[in-house]
Design an enzyme around this catalytic site. Structure first.
Site, PDB file in Angstrom:
ATOM      1  N   ASP A  47      27.593  43.661  23.195  1.00 10.37           N
ATOM      2  CA  ASP A  47      26.964  44.929  23.816  1.00 10.37           C
ATOM      3  C   ASP A  47      27.481  45.492  24.835  1.00 10.37           C
ATOM      4  O   ASP A  47      28.305  46.580  24.130  1.00 10.37           O
ATOM      5  CB  ASP A  47      25.465  44.873  23.705  1.00 10.37           C
ATOM      6  CG  ASP A  47      24.807  45.637  23.707  1.00 10.37           C
ATOM      7  OD1 ASP A  47      24.780  46.821  23.268  1.00 10.37           O
ATOM      8  OD2 ASP A  47      23.757  45.606  23.882  1.00 10.37           O
ATOM      9  N   HIS A  74      29.360  44.080  17.868  1.00  9.30           N
ATOM     10  CA  HIS A  74      28.179  44.779  17.953  1.00  9.30           C
ATOM     11  C   HIS A  74      29.312  45.050  19.532  1.00  9.30           C
ATOM     12  O   HIS A  74      28.844  44.112  20.769  1.00  9.30           O
ATOM     13  CB  HIS A  74      27.085  44.978  17.926  1.00  9.30           C
ATOM     14  CG  HIS A  74      25.481  45.434  18.677  1.00  9.30           C
ATOM     15  ND1 HIS A  74      25.127  46.299  18.080  1.00  9.30           N
ATOM     16  CD2 HIS A  74      26.013  46.263  20.180  1.00  9.30           C
ATOM     17  CE1 HIS A  74      24.531  46.682  18.649  1.00  9.30           C
ATOM     18  NE2 HIS A  74      25.061  46.689  19.937  1.00  9.30           N
ATOM     19  N   GLU A  90      15.449  46.123  19.118  1.00  7.97           N
ATOM     20  CA  GLU A  90      14.780  46.059  19.817  1.00  7.97           C
ATOM     21  C   GLU A  90      14.474  45.500  21.449  1.00  7.97           C
ATOM     22  O   GLU A  90      14.108  44.089  21.552  1.00  7.97           O
ATOM     23  CB  GLU A  90      16.814  46.152  20.647  1.00  7.97           C
ATOM     24  CG  GLU A  90      17.561  46.651  21.782  1.00  7.97           C
ATOM     25  CD  GLU A  90      17.923  46.934  21.911  1.00  7.97           C
ATOM     26  OE1 GLU A  90      18.271  47.906  21.823  1.00  7.97           O
ATOM     27  OE2 GLU A  90      18.953  46.334  23.631  1.00  7.97           O
TER      28      GLU A  90
HETATM   29  N1  HPA Z   1      20.478  49.760  22.793  1.00  9.18           N
HETATM   30  C1  HPA Z   1      20.376  51.056  23.006  1.00  9.18           C
HETATM   31  N2  HPA Z   1      21.053  51.630  23.411  1.00  9.18           N
HETATM   32  C2  HPA Z   1      22.625  51.403  23.907  1.00  9.18           C
HETATM   33  C3  HPA Z   1      23.149  49.668  24.252  1.00  9.18           C
HETATM   34  C4  HPA Z   1      21.768  49.083  23.381  1.00  9.18           C
HETATM   35  O1  HPA Z   1      22.109  48.106  22.993  1.00  9.18           O
HETATM   36  N3  HPA Z   1      24.100  49.836  23.970  1.00  9.18           N
HETATM   37  C5  HPA Z   1      24.345  50.387  24.787  1.00  9.18           C
HETATM   38  N4  HPA Z   1      23.245  51.874  24.694  1.00  9.18           N
HETATM   39 ZN    ZN Z   2      23.721  47.995  21.518  1.00 10.08          ZN
END
Ligand code: HPA
Ligand code: ZN
Length: 343
Positions: free
Chosen positions: A288, A17, A211
């Site tokens: 991320d 990720h 999230e």
């Molecule tokens: N979440 C949602 N959108 C995103 C993320 C994420 O972790 N990283 C980059 N765009």
């Molecule tokens: Zn992401």
């Protein structure tokens, strides 16, 4: 004596990720701005750093978009991808499956897009040059995942996914599709038909889920066939869902540092990484958007040890999971699992 940090660096790891644009540090951004060749347009480090300021998740999405705006063409993408590969190699990441924010690229430049329909193909060719060089010179393999933005239109997502399907025939490095953006504005259900179409085209299905939203968003993501879930932070609020994730061994791309920094999780100590692991879920740790969140994936392994008490044996399991949950062919997975076993 080898330190824990050194051992973690040596441990073969896959990162599953990781957003290409989120790996661009302010320093690289300055370097990219100088590529344009016009002295006047080169950024200072302070100007670049200012783009990375945000307070919450909404602010983060805006900051992310501001950084993507600075990437104007193939040369910028190639250098950004190369710097990302160097950083991955430095941490002992041997394979990465990297999101490209294709949805953002098209949304940002409607005029250019109309005038120059081949622009994206040239950008992708540049990314491929970096990928091939990274494999040859650094021994890091990459797969690409085309990411659409869930709070943009369905037509925009369709374009991203169909482009992935079409380009995949010539570029098998395009392994899958995903949805990022703001889950509070759009869930997964609207994308059901597009996910089915992508799967039929041989693409693997990832999805950011749970999230900023509750467990129902995770159920919805599973319901449209998502194979791998990004974040899944809220799963533990639903015991039956936890049991389903365990039974099916659905790979979870956890991002503790990201969750703390965007404020969706109050602290590292409270992050569910340890609880998910102990409950037998298929967890992986990832960074991320390391340039925005200040922690690499090697840092995430170290923090799993320092904050959550993961032992070497448990960190080995996280590394094994990262290859098991990858989209690599089985023989490749096995090769890495054997190496981890002797690390
Ligand atoms: N979440 C949602 N959108 C995103 C993320 C994420 O972790 N990283 C980059 N765009
Ligand atoms: Zn992401």
């Amino acid at each position: 004596m080898e330190t824990m940090e050194e051992w973690i660096r040596r441990l073969p790891k896959a990162e599953l990720h990781l957003h290409l644009e989120g790996t661009i540090t302010p320093r690289t951004l300055v370097e990219l701005s100088a590529l344009k060749g016009e002295q006047a347009s080169a950024m200072t480090l302070a100007e670049a750093e200012a783009l990375y300021a945000y307070e919450d998740f909404t602010g983060f999405l805006q900051a992310f978009k501001a950084v993507v705006t600075e990437l104007r063409g193939p040369a910028e993408y190639e250098l950004a991808a190369w710097r990302m590969l160097e950083a991955l190699a430095e941490q002992g990441v041997r394979h990465a499956e990297v999101y490209i924010s294709v949805g953002v690229i098209f949304r940002l430049r409607p005029e250019e897009d109309r005038r120059d329909p081949e622009l994206f193909a040239r950008i992708f060719a540049a990314l491929e040059r970096a990928r091939v060089r990274g494999e040859r010179e650094l021994g890091v393999t990459l797969y690409w995942i085309f990411d659409a933005v869930r709070h943009f239109t369905l037509d925009e997502a369709a374009r991203v996914f169909r482009l992935a399907a079409a380009m995949r025939r010539e570029h098998p490095s395009i392994v899958g599709i995903g949805l990022g953006g703001d889950e509070r504005q759009a869930g997964s259900e609207p994308f059901r038909a597009l996910y089915a179409e992508a799967a039929a085209a041989g693409l693997r299905l990832t999805n950011h889920a749970g999230e900023t939203t509750g467990p129902e968003a995770i159920r919805e993501a599973l319901g449209i066939g998502s194979e791998r879930l990004g974040h899944a932070l809220s799963a533990e609020r639903d015991a039956a869902l936890m049991e389903e994730l365990r039974r099916r061994q659905v790979p979870l791309e956890l991002n503790p540092g990201s969750n703390v920094r965007t404020g969706v999780c109050p602290s590292r100590e409270e992050h569910p990484l340890r609880r998910y692991f102990d409950a037998g879920l298929m967890v992986t740790v990832n960074s991320d958007d390391p340039a925005f969140f200040g922690a690499t994936v090697a840092d995430e392994y170290w923090l799993a040890h320092a904050v959550h008490g993961f032992t070497r044996e448990e960190l080995r399991r996280l590394a094994e999971n990262s290859f098991r949950a990858s989209f690599l062919p089985e023989v490749e997975k096995q090769r890495w699992l054997d190496q981890i076993g002797s690390c």
